[in-house]
Design an enzyme around this catalytic site. Sequence first.
Site, mmCIF file in Angstrom:
data_model
loop_
_atom_site.group_PDB
_atom_site.id
_atom_site.type_symbol
_atom_site.label_atom_id
_atom_site.label_comp_id
_atom_site.label_asym_id
_atom_site.label_seq_id
_atom_site.Cartn_x
_atom_site.Cartn_y
_atom_site.Cartn_z
ATOM 1 N N ARG A 68 0.860 -1.183 0.000
ATOM 2 C CA ARG A 68 0.000 0.000 0.000
ATOM 3 C C ARG A 68 0.893 1.229 0.000
ATOM 4 N NH1 ARG A 68 -1.677 1.524 4.315
ATOM 5 N NH2 ARG A 68 -0.933 0.035 5.846
ATOM 6 N N TYR A 209 -1.038 -3.956 -6.763
ATOM 7 C CA TYR A 209 -0.720 -4.692 -5.530
ATOM 8 C C TYR A 209 -1.766 -4.506 -4.426
ATOM 9 C CZ TYR A 209 2.279 -7.246 -2.339
ATOM 10 O OH TYR A 209 2.788 -8.206 -1.506
ATOM 11 N N LYS A 218 -9.233 -2.475 1.850
ATOM 12 C CA LYS A 218 -8.981 -1.244 2.609
ATOM 13 C C LYS A 218 -9.829 -0.077 2.055
ATOM 14 C CE LYS A 218 -5.836 -3.276 5.075
ATOM 15 N NZ LYS A 218 -6.101 -3.601 6.486
ATOM 16 N N HIS A 238 -10.782 -1.547 11.749
ATOM 17 C CA HIS A 238 -9.620 -2.335 11.345
ATOM 18 C C HIS A 238 -9.325 -3.328 12.467
ATOM 19 C CE1 HIS A 238 -5.114 -2.260 10.030
ATOM 20 N NE2 HIS A 238 -5.769 -3.240 9.452
ATOM 21 N N SER A 260 -0.173 -2.484 11.547
ATOM 22 C CA SER A 260 0.557 -3.516 10.812
ATOM 23 C C SER A 260 1.787 -3.944 11.631
ATOM 24 C CB SER A 260 1.049 -2.969 9.474
ATOM 25 O OG SER A 260 -0.012 -2.338 8.814
ATOM 26 N N ALA A 261 2.205 -5.200 11.435
ATOM 27 C CA ALA A 261 3.429 -5.753 12.043
ATOM 28 C C ALA A 261 3.334 -5.901 13.560
ATOM 29 C CB ALA A 261 4.660 -4.926 11.665
ATOM 30 N N CYS A 262 2.125 -6.152 14.072
ATOM 31 C CA CYS A 262 1.962 -6.389 15.511
ATOM 32 C C CYS A 262 1.385 -7.767 15.805
ATOM 33 C CB CYS A 262 1.059 -5.322 16.119
ATOM 34 S SG CYS A 262 1.830 -3.711 16.185
ATOM 35 N N GLY A 263 1.385 -8.656 14.824
ATOM 36 C CA GLY A 263 0.937 -10.028 15.069
ATOM 37 C C GLY A 263 -0.576 -10.198 15.063
ATOM 38 N N LYS A 264 -1.249 -9.370 14.255
ATOM 39 C CA LYS A 264 -2.719 -9.431 14.241
ATOM 40 C C LYS A 264 -3.244 -10.779 13.735
ATOM 41 C CE LYS A 264 -6.371 -6.460 12.500
ATOM 42 N NZ LYS A 264 -6.611 -5.429 11.515
ATOM 43 N N ASP A 285 -8.885 -9.138 9.938
ATOM 44 C CA ASP A 285 -8.444 -7.787 9.574
ATOM 45 C C ASP A 285 -9.509 -6.704 9.740
ATOM 46 O OD1 ASP A 285 -6.372 -6.105 8.608
ATOM 47 O OD2 ASP A 285 -7.290 -6.064 6.624
ATOM 48 N N ASN A 374 6.918 -7.677 2.624
ATOM 49 C CA ASN A 374 5.455 -7.578 2.519
ATOM 50 C C ASN A 374 4.904 -8.639 1.553
ATOM 51 O OD1 ASN A 374 2.966 -6.324 3.271
ATOM 52 N ND2 ASN A 374 2.948 -5.183 1.343
ATOM 53 N N ARG A 376 2.909 -11.846 0.406
ATOM 54 C CA ARG A 376 1.562 -12.152 0.909
ATOM 55 C C ARG A 376 1.056 -13.508 0.446
ATOM 56 N NH1 ARG A 376 -0.932 -8.326 4.471
ATOM 57 N NH2 ARG A 376 0.541 -6.610 4.453
ATOM 58 N N ARG A 407 3.092 -2.068 19.195
ATOM 59 C CA ARG A 407 4.411 -2.654 19.492
ATOM 60 C C ARG A 407 5.224 -1.594 20.218
ATOM 61 N NH1 ARG A 407 8.133 -6.289 16.923
ATOM 62 N NH2 ARG A 407 6.415 -7.127 15.699
ATOM 63 N N GLY A 502 0.737 -18.234 21.607
ATOM 64 C CA GLY A 502 -0.324 -18.989 22.289
ATOM 65 C C GLY A 502 -0.490 -18.600 23.748
ATOM 66 N N ASN A 504 -0.644 -15.666 24.855
ATOM 67 C CA ASN A 504 -1.476 -14.466 24.979
ATOM 68 C C ASN A 504 -2.870 -14.807 25.522
ATOM 69 O OD1 ASN A 504 0.600 -12.863 24.119
ATOM 70 N ND2 ASN A 504 -0.023 -12.889 21.969
HETATM 71 O O1 O2Y Z 1 0.396 -3.960 1.383
HETATM 72 C C1 O2Y Z 1 -0.785 -4.160 1.084
HETATM 73 O O2 O2Y Z 1 -1.261 -3.786 0.032
HETATM 74 C C2 O2Y Z 1 -1.668 -4.871 1.989
HETATM 75 S S1 O2Y Z 1 -1.802 -4.117 3.538
HETATM 76 C C3 O2Y Z 1 -2.749 -5.194 4.506
HETATM 77 C C4 O2Y Z 1 -3.172 -6.392 3.987
HETATM 78 C C5 O2Y Z 1 -3.933 -7.238 4.757
HETATM 79 C C6 O2Y Z 1 -4.289 -6.838 5.999
HETATM 80 N N1 O2Y Z 1 -3.890 -5.656 6.495
HETATM 81 C C7 O2Y Z 1 -3.102 -4.848 5.799
HETATM 82 C C8 O2Y Z 1 -2.695 -3.569 6.477
HETATM 83 O O3 O2Y Z 1 -1.834 -2.831 6.032
HETATM 84 O O4 O2Y Z 1 -3.294 -3.275 7.517
HETATM 85 MN MN MN Z 2 -4.896 -4.616 8.066
#
Ligand code: O2Y
Ligand code: MN
Length: 592
Positions: A68, A209, A218, A238, A260-264, A285, A374, A376, A407, A502, A504
């Site tokens: 994104r 992408y 999104k 979100h 993003s990047a927090c283990g969702k 998500d 990133n 996927r 984080r 686990g 958590n």
């Molecule tokens: O980089 C992208 O285009 C995807 S971003 C994304 C994808 C799935 C779930 N969450 C996200 C995010 O950035 O929150």
């Molecule tokens: Mn997301």
Amino acid sequence: MTLQHAKLNGWVKEVAGLCRPDSIHWCDGSREEYDRLMKRMVESGVATPLQKRPHSFLFRSEPGDVARIESRTYISTANRDDAGPTNNWVAPEELKATMKSLYAGCMKGRTLFVIPFSMGAVDSPIAKIGVELTDSPYVVCNMHIMTRVGTTVMEKLGADGEFIPCLHSIGAPVAPGQKDASWPCAPLDQKYISHFPEENLIWSYGSGYGGNALLGKKCLALRIASAMAKREGWMAEHMLILRLTNPAGKQYHLAAAFPSACGKTNLAMLTPTLPGWKCECVGDDIAWIKIGPDGRPYAINPECGFFGVAPGTSYDSNPAAMDTVKENTIFTNCALTDDGDIWWEGMGPAPNHAIDWKGRDWTPDAKEPAAHANARFTVPARQCPVICPDWEKPQGVPIDIFVFGGRRTSVMPLVHEAYSWDHGVFMGATASSETTAANIGAVGNLRRDPFAMQPFCGYNMADYFGHWLAMGDRFGKHAPRIFYVNWFRKSPEGKWLWPGFGDNIRVLKWMCERIDGTVGAVETPIGLMPKEGDLDLTGLAIPDADLKELLRIDADAWKAEISDIERHFGQFGDRLPARIRRQLDDLRKRLG
Ligand code: O2Y
Ligand code: MN
């Protein structure tokens, strides 16, 4: 297939007149359609079938089109203040004029695909229909997985049903005889991901992408839906949605927002380490939440697939995700192994040789990672071994708990609970996270990401805080309890203090017991926290000193936090609700 829907037919004709595709294809969402498009992409060398995973394919994007792009994402409202300080803004007439000149002839040599899709099960009262027009067969296949595409959607649309128009082009026409690129797209300064929330309209140009191109996710389910939700009195968040069942069989539903990047995704598919507890995934998500007939908030997952980050996913971190992607999966920007499988950093032992995400030979001593950070997987949610049996229930699941998090290596304790709804909204409004290599900004920078919605709120964020306050007033006694978690605190020596994953469940168990009134909490300046003995640490060898540090409130660090929150709130000026400002004043007083 065509529809007798005058407005839709008129729009498709108008777009075709502008973009000049060679042909138009109306998608029916069938397996046959998916297979046909995929076969063509394999034949042209764009997709690689994977020997080791049935019906699965690998794609490699252009190196400049890998995520994104917040800097090219616009919320275009008549009045700039209605988009607010956290969104890029260009006036609608100007943005449309710019984009129309880019769209002119942009689909020459390509097919225009018409994708009618539903966000939410077609029979859900919370669902919304969108129609994406795109010139990317990769997008069509991904939309098949991520949304409900097909005849039932077309039937629901009927002759005059409402839909959200989503126009997408990769922005790369092909001339007769010209060899097509394997990932055609436009240069960065021509990429636009534009939203016109006042007319429920999405225009995306130049990127193929993820969130830039799969417009149901999104763009529709968060940016446009958040603006609709504010107008219509519901919530587009979100948030992952998780069902917890305790050993006695009692169910609790939790909706959690993390940047993003927090283990969702890991939390959404948690494998609990406490005996007798069960976790089932409703969504990973996005949550759409409406007040049900009994006054409680009910949530649906508007998507029907996962578009998950691959690197870091392993049988240790997320076994359910690993089992989900065994088949019927699209992988993007992962490495290809010599035996026809995919691989990424953090999955397990590195292969001796692979082809990296840029298509080059790769060995473990290479300077660059084999998969993009990133990279996927796109996979049907129904394949998840821990998918909740009610994940497609039209009326959704009742939410008991909201969780915010981020984080933070210091300052934020493992868990604290809000004193009140307004305090919980304040926690969401001030949520923050340190950036990592996998997300934007320099590594270790602190980024405020209110409600994890900073990149996804389709209107002024201060008004969004106000909407949360108003929803709390409407929920009244049914308002979910609000908690804030931080799985990422480190000791002064830099050691992770909490095992996470686990384990958590131990923190989630405390939340459930708080709701039932069966466990205590201590009042601290920042909120309610577990007392010694309140967290179930059975079977966990966590030193007392580590636990103390995990739950320690450093008053000086919190005073510095207040200054940063002042700065963060300052950007909203008078639009910041007084009730939120009051929460900051109360926190300051409690800190003394
Ligand atoms: O980089 C992208 O285009 C995807 S971003 C994304 C994808 C799935 C779930 N969450 C996200 C995010 O950035 O929150
Ligand atoms: Mn997301």
